[in-house]
Write a protein that holds these residues in place. Structure first.
Motif, PDB file in Angstrom:
ATOM      1  N   LEU A  92       0.888  -1.167   0.000  1.00 46.68           N
ATOM      2  CA  LEU A  92       0.000   0.000   0.000  1.00 46.68           C
ATOM      3  C   LEU A  92       0.923   1.213   0.000  1.00 46.68           C
ATOM      4  CD1 LEU A  92      -2.783   1.284   0.078  1.00 46.68           C
ATOM      5  CD2 LEU A  92      -2.853   0.922   2.544  1.00 46.68           C
ATOM      6  N   VAL A  93       0.782   2.031  -1.033  1.00 51.42           N
ATOM      7  CA  VAL A  93       1.762   3.080  -1.301  1.00 51.42           C
ATOM      8  C   VAL A  93       1.086   4.442  -1.223  1.00 51.42           C
ATOM      9  CG1 VAL A  93       3.468   3.902  -2.968  1.00 51.42           C
ATOM     10  CG2 VAL A  93       2.871   1.464  -2.918  1.00 51.42           C
ATOM     11  N   GLY A  94       1.617   5.328  -0.398  1.00 56.42           N
ATOM     12  CA  GLY A  94       1.065   6.675  -0.304  1.00 56.42           C
ATOM     13  C   GLY A  94       1.793   7.622  -1.235  1.00 56.42           C
ATOM     14  N   GLY A  95       2.789   8.333  -0.691  1.00 56.28           N
ATOM     15  CA  GLY A  95       3.474   9.390  -1.444  1.00 56.28           C
ATOM     16  C   GLY A  95       3.957   8.971  -2.820  1.00 56.28           C
ATOM     17  N   ALA A  96       4.550   7.786  -2.903  1.00 54.67           N
ATOM     18  CA  ALA A  96       5.133   7.364  -4.186  1.00 54.67           C
ATOM     19  C   ALA A  96       4.067   6.986  -5.216  1.00 54.67           C
ATOM     20  CB  ALA A  96       6.097   6.200  -3.959  1.00 54.67           C
ATOM     21  N   SER A  97       2.812   6.903  -4.797  1.00 55.62           N
ATOM     22  CA  SER A  97       1.763   6.568  -5.781  1.00 55.62           C
ATOM     23  C   SER A  97       1.304   7.813  -6.551  1.00 55.62           C
ATOM     24  CB  SER A  97       0.560   5.921  -5.095  1.00 55.62           C
ATOM     25  OG  SER A  97      -0.165   6.857  -4.325  1.00 55.62           O
ATOM     26  N   LEU A  98       1.812   8.986  -6.148  1.00 53.35           N
ATOM     27  CA  LEU A  98       1.378  10.229  -6.814  1.00 53.35           C
ATOM     28  C   LEU A  98       2.207  10.539  -8.053  1.00 53.35           C
ATOM     29  CD1 LEU A  98       0.781  12.388  -3.606  1.00 53.35           C
ATOM     30  CD2 LEU A  98      -0.952  11.330  -5.087  1.00 53.35           C
ATOM     31  N   LYS A  99       3.255   9.751  -8.268  1.00 51.69           N
ATOM     32  CA  LYS A  99       4.061   9.917  -9.485  1.00 51.69           C
ATOM     33  C   LYS A  99       3.949   8.618 -10.265  1.00 51.69           C
ATOM     34  CE  LYS A  99       7.572  13.058  -7.799  1.00 51.69           C
ATOM     35  NZ  LYS A  99       8.760  12.956  -6.985  1.00 51.69           N
ATOM     36  N   ALA A 100       3.438   8.682 -11.487  1.00 48.85           N
ATOM     37  CA  ALA A 100       3.199   7.461 -12.249  1.00 48.85           C
ATOM     38  C   ALA A 100       4.466   6.629 -12.381  1.00 48.85           C
ATOM     39  CB  ALA A 100       2.646   7.819 -13.626  1.00 48.85           C
ATOM     40  N   GLN A 101       5.590   7.309 -12.621  1.00 47.43           N
ATOM     41  CA  GLN A 101       6.853   6.580 -12.816  1.00 47.43           C
ATOM     42  C   GLN A 101       7.239   5.787 -11.567  1.00 47.43           C
ATOM     43  OE1 GLN A 101       9.846   9.455 -13.793  1.00 47.43           O
ATOM     44  NE2 GLN A 101      10.632   8.135 -15.422  1.00 47.43           N
ATOM     45  N   ASP A 102       7.069   6.414 -10.400  1.00 49.23           N
ATOM     46  CA  ASP A 102       7.440   5.744  -9.148  1.00 49.23           C
ATOM     47  C   ASP A 102       6.481   4.597  -8.845  1.00 49.23           C
ATOM     48  OD1 ASP A 102       9.453   7.548  -8.968  1.00 49.23           O
ATOM     49  OD2 ASP A 102       8.665   8.616  -7.204  1.00 49.23           O
ATOM     50  N   PHE A 103       5.191   4.862  -9.044  1.00 50.53           N
ATOM     51  CA  PHE A 103       4.192   3.814  -8.779  1.00 50.53           C
ATOM     52  C   PHE A 103       4.466   2.621  -9.686  1.00 50.53           C
ATOM     53  CE2 PHE A 103      -0.295   2.177  -9.140  1.00 50.53           C
ATOM     54  CZ  PHE A 103      -0.406   1.753  -7.829  1.00 50.53           C
ATOM     55  N   TRP A 104       4.778   2.920 -10.927  1.00 50.42           N
ATOM     56  CA  TRP A 104       5.021   1.839 -11.873  1.00 50.42           C
ATOM     57  C   TRP A 104       6.307   1.094 -11.530  1.00 50.42           C
ATOM     58  CZ3 TRP A 104       2.003  -0.959 -14.320  1.00 50.42           C
ATOM     59  CH2 TRP A 104       2.471  -1.864 -15.271  1.00 50.42           C
ATOM     60  N   ALA A 105       7.328   1.811 -11.103  1.00 53.45           N
ATOM     61  CA  ALA A 105       8.576   1.148 -10.705  1.00 53.45           C
ATOM     62  C   ALA A 105       8.318   0.186  -9.540  1.00 53.45           C
ATOM     63  CB  ALA A 105       9.624   2.180 -10.317  1.00 53.45           C
ATOM     64  N   ILE A 106       7.452   0.591  -8.611  1.00 53.53           N
ATOM     65  CA  ILE A 106       7.119  -0.290  -7.483  1.00 53.53           C
ATOM     66  C   ILE A 106       6.363  -1.526  -8.000  1.00 53.53           C
ATOM     67  CG2 ILE A 106       5.737  -0.469  -5.370  1.00 53.53           C
ATOM     68  CD1 ILE A 106       6.424   2.590  -4.953  1.00 53.53           C
ATOM     69  N   ALA A 107       5.426  -1.298  -8.917  1.00 54.83           N
ATOM     70  CA  ALA A 107       4.677  -2.437  -9.488  1.00 54.83           C
ATOM     71  C   ALA A 107       5.629  -3.402 -10.185  1.00 54.83           C
ATOM     72  CB  ALA A 107       3.625  -1.928 -10.471  1.00 54.83           C
ATOM     73  N   GLN A 108       6.601  -2.863 -10.876  1.00 56.74           N
ATOM     74  CA  GLN A 108       7.533  -3.715 -11.621  1.00 56.74           C
ATOM     75  C   GLN A 108       8.504  -4.445 -10.701  1.00 56.74           C
ATOM     76  OE1 GLN A 108       5.968  -4.207 -14.213  1.00 56.74           O
ATOM     77  NE2 GLN A 108       7.393  -3.717 -15.843  1.00 56.74           N
ATOM     78  N   ALA A 109       8.563  -3.991  -9.446  1.00 60.28           N
ATOM     79  CA  ALA A 109       9.451  -4.653  -8.493  1.00 60.28           C
ATOM     80  C   ALA A 109       8.850  -5.971  -7.978  1.00 60.28           C
ATOM     81  CB  ALA A 109       9.734  -3.726  -7.312  1.00 60.28           C
ATOM     82  N   CYS A 110       7.588  -6.247  -8.327  1.00 62.51           N
ATOM     83  CA  CYS A 110       6.981  -7.524  -7.938  1.00 62.51           C
ATOM     84  C   CYS A 110       7.620  -8.628  -8.759  1.00 62.51           C
ATOM     85  CB  CYS A 110       5.473  -7.521  -8.197  1.00 62.51           C
ATOM     86  SG  CYS A 110       4.565  -6.454  -7.095  1.00 62.51           S
ATOM     87  N   GLY A 111       8.311  -9.529  -8.093  1.00 63.81           N
ATOM     88  CA  GLY A 111       9.007 -10.582  -8.834  1.00 63.81           C
ATOM     89  C   GLY A 111       8.059 -11.685  -9.260  1.00 63.81           C
TER      90      GLY A 111
END
Ligand code: PEP
Length: 243
Positions: free
Chosen positions: A224-243
């Motif tokens: 569950l992501v707060g601050g970093a979900s407000l930037k598409a690039q950061d949110f997407w980088a977190i999503a891509q970190a799911c192995g």
């Protein structure tokens, strides 16, 4: 039974005006149409739900509310019911976020009533739990979280209608995170309190730098992501970190 995919959920909190919210939702939707390994959810402020639902379109990114009232309708000025969230296109509702438990004085009983309301409307409830810094320092984190779960999660919980978000209060918006050992320990304790297969998210200062390490922990079912979900690039980088 196959493990459910990890869930990466963005809690936009009280941020973004209409044009910004639409732009962010469109950017997330565009990325989500490509290859990815997790389920995605965004939880905008109530005012943006309809516009964000429209912007997400058929991307597969789910929509959620940040809270709901326990009653289906009535004289509750300023509140939004679970049925209204459903009607706006939501599939999920966050309940018991620490910012509501602490700033709005919500009790476990209130959170339990909201969880039941979410289920009544056909929504998945994302029940948030987490200890304060003082509680962790006193060695009480597991007891606090277990008590919150006992008071907030009704007996009708299933793997399909419940997600638990473990969010240590002291980690939210601070840049601090627990050690991996602490996350594993508390997720294992939560696992013992909820139905088998229900996802347990970690939340609290998740960002593109620490996401891979946290999401690699077998006990962690997503973020569950707060601050970093407000930037598409950061949110997407977190999503891509799911192995
Ligand atoms: C949150 O408030 O749910 C949260 C996880 O915030 P942040 O990621 O900004 O710490």
């Amino acid at each position: 039974m196959p493990e459910p995919k990890r869930l990466v959920a963005g809690n936009w909190k009280m941020n973004l005006l209409r044009a910004e919210g639409i732009a962010l939702a469109r950017a997330v939707a565009a990325e989500a149409r490509g290859a990815h390994r997790c389920d995605l959810l965004v939880c905008p402020p109530f005012t943006l739900l309809a516009a964000v639902a429209d912007a997400l379109g058929d991307s597969g990114v789910a929509l959620g509310g940040q809270d709901c009232h326990a009653a289906p309708a009535g004289a509750y000025t300023g509140c939004v019911s679970a049925e209204m969230l459903k009607d706006a296109g939501c599939g999920h509702a966050i309940v018991g976020h620490s910012e509501r438990r602490h700033a709005c004085g919500e009790s476990d009983g209130d959170v339990r009533a909201k969880t039941l309301a979410a289920w009544r409307a056909g929504l998945v409830a994302i029940v948030c739990v987490g200890e304060t810094r003082a509680e962790r320092e006193a060695g009480r984190a597991i007891d606090i979280v277990s008590a919150q779960l006992a008071g907030s999660v009704p007996g009708e919980a299933t793997a399909a209608n419940l997600v638990v978000a473990y969010e240590p209060v002291w980690a939210i918006g601070t840049g601090l995170t627990p050690t991996n050992e602490d996350i594993v320990e508390i997720h294992a304790a939560i696992r013992g309190c909820i139905p088998a297969g229900a996802r347990i998210l970690y939340g609290g200062s998740v960002n593109p730098k620490n996401a891979a390490e946290i999401l690699a922990l077998a006990e962690v079912g997503g973020a569950l992501v707060g601050g970093a979900s407000l930037k598409a690039q950061d949110f997407w980088a977190i999503a891509q970190a799911c192995g």
